[in-house]
Design a protein around this motif. Structure first.
Motif, PDB file in Angstrom:
ATOM      1  N   GLU A 197      -0.033 -15.665 -31.140  1.00  0.00           N
ATOM      2  CA  GLU A 197      -1.293 -16.321 -30.787  1.00  0.00           C
ATOM      3  C   GLU A 197      -1.083 -17.810 -30.550  1.00  0.00           C
ATOM      4  O   GLU A 197      -1.734 -18.403 -29.683  1.00  0.00           O
ATOM      5  N   THR A 218       0.517  -3.632 -33.779  1.00  0.00           N
ATOM      6  CA  THR A 218      -0.218  -4.622 -34.567  1.00  0.00           C
ATOM      7  C   THR A 218      -0.169  -5.994 -33.909  1.00  0.00           C
ATOM      8  O   THR A 218      -1.184  -6.707 -33.845  1.00  0.00           O
ATOM      9  N   ALA A 221      -2.295  -5.959 -30.765  1.00  0.00           N
ATOM     10  CA  ALA A 221      -3.715  -6.054 -31.096  1.00  0.00           C
ATOM     11  C   ALA A 221      -4.115  -7.494 -31.409  1.00  0.00           C
ATOM     12  O   ALA A 221      -5.201  -7.949 -31.030  1.00  0.00           O
ATOM     13  N   VAL A 222      -3.230  -8.221 -32.082  1.00  0.00           N
ATOM     14  CA  VAL A 222      -3.511  -9.630 -32.395  1.00  0.00           C
ATOM     15  C   VAL A 222      -3.637 -10.435 -31.107  1.00  0.00           C
ATOM     16  O   VAL A 222      -4.556 -11.242 -30.947  1.00  0.00           O
ATOM     17  N   TYR A 224      -4.281  -9.337 -27.992  1.00  0.00           N
ATOM     18  CA  TYR A 224      -5.497  -8.962 -27.258  1.00  0.00           C
ATOM     19  C   TYR A 224      -6.745  -9.511 -27.948  1.00  0.00           C
ATOM     20  O   TYR A 224      -7.681  -9.993 -27.297  1.00  0.00           O
ATOM     21  N   GLY A 225      -6.745  -9.465 -29.270  1.00  0.00           N
ATOM     22  CA  GLY A 225      -7.884  -9.988 -30.021  1.00  0.00           C
ATOM     23  C   GLY A 225      -8.057 -11.484 -29.840  1.00  0.00           C
ATOM     24  O   GLY A 225      -9.176 -12.002 -29.931  1.00  0.00           O
ATOM     25  N   ALA A 226      -6.946 -12.176 -29.581  1.00  0.00           N
ATOM     26  CA  ALA A 226      -6.999 -13.627 -29.388  1.00  0.00           C
ATOM     27  C   ALA A 226      -7.376 -13.997 -27.958  1.00  0.00           C
ATOM     28  O   ALA A 226      -7.584 -15.179 -27.663  1.00  0.00           O
TER      29      ALA A 226
END
Length: 252
Positions: A197, A218, A221-222, A224-226
């Motif tokens: 990130e 995992t 996902a971090v 994409y979530g950011a």
């Protein structure tokens, strides 16, 4: 790609040198180091390095370095960053940074190349695309790895790593700013390949397009979530595939 083919590509002149990447205005690729280029700590475990750094600190300082959930600190850079926040610019920070640099140089001796990284680097250099490393790791460790693996010549000295002030570590865009300045490329013409990130945030602050790299769901996902638009679990080994991924980043 063979060296003779790369040499032929470099001999070409003008915009045609960029080929498929010219269509997506990519004139520079910025690589994060640990992850996109190699697994730096695969054979020199980062948790062990973090533990040694903590053990070298006075107990009253070491006690202040921890994780949110109370778990052991496993990231050496987290130790450096924490101490840097306690005493920015102090002798303790400089000493800790020097220790970490030596650990990273040792790690570079046994770092494991990332799949397709060397092929992509050679293809980009052969097409005339500027290359740079933008990393929170020591530039000395990066250069050692590049020299050991025969990749140093493709970067032309453009290695922009950690300086003595931990406050300039990504997500601060310092290393990206230096890369763009010395390669002479604008942010709009650059793409960063990163796996954290912090890489994404640094790229965002300068308007550099970001291609995420993650081999674990995992981490994907971090990213994409950011806010990452495209995250791949394997680097492309050719420029056509890279251009498609960059185009997708720009379209979303």
């Amino acid at each position: 790609m063979t060296d003779s083919y790369a040499a032929d590509c470099r001999a070409a002149q003008g915009p045609a040198r960029l080929g498929v990447l010219d269509a997506v205005s990519v004139r520079c690729v910025l690589f994060d180091f640990d992850g996109p280029v190699c697994a730096l700590f695969r054979n020199h475990p980062a948790p062990d390095v973090a533990a040694r750094l903590l053990a070298a600190l006075p107990e009253e300082i070491a006690r202040t370095v921890g994780t949110v959930d109370g778990a052991p600190v496993t990231d050496p850079q987290a130790v450096l960053r924490a101490v840097g926040e306690l005493a920015p610019g102090g002798a303790r920070v400089a000493e800790l940074e020097a220790w970490l640099t030596e650990e990273e140089i040792r790690a570079a001796e046994s770092a494991v190349p990332t799949r397709h990284a060397a092929e992509l680097i050679r293809a980009l250099d052969g097409a005339g695309v500027a290359l740079a490393i933008t990393t929170n790791n020591s530039p000395r460790a990066v250069r050692r790895y590049l020299e050991r693996t025969g990749l140093a010549r493709h970067f032309g000295g453009h290695v922009y790593g950690r300086r003595h002030d931990p406050r300039l570590l990504k997500p601060h865009p310092d290393c990206l700013e230096r890369a763009l300045k010395w390669t002479g490329v604008t942010a709009a013409e650059a793409v960063m390949i990163g796996d954290a990130e912090a890489d994404l945030r640094a790229a965002e602050r300068l308007g550099v397009r970001f291609l995420g790299y993650a081999t674990r769901e995992t981490k994907s996902a971090v990213l994409y979530g950011a806010g990452a638009r495209v995250v791949v679990d394997e680097l492309p080994d050719n420029l056509t595939e890279l251009a498609g991924q960059v185009r997708h980043v720009g379209q979303l």
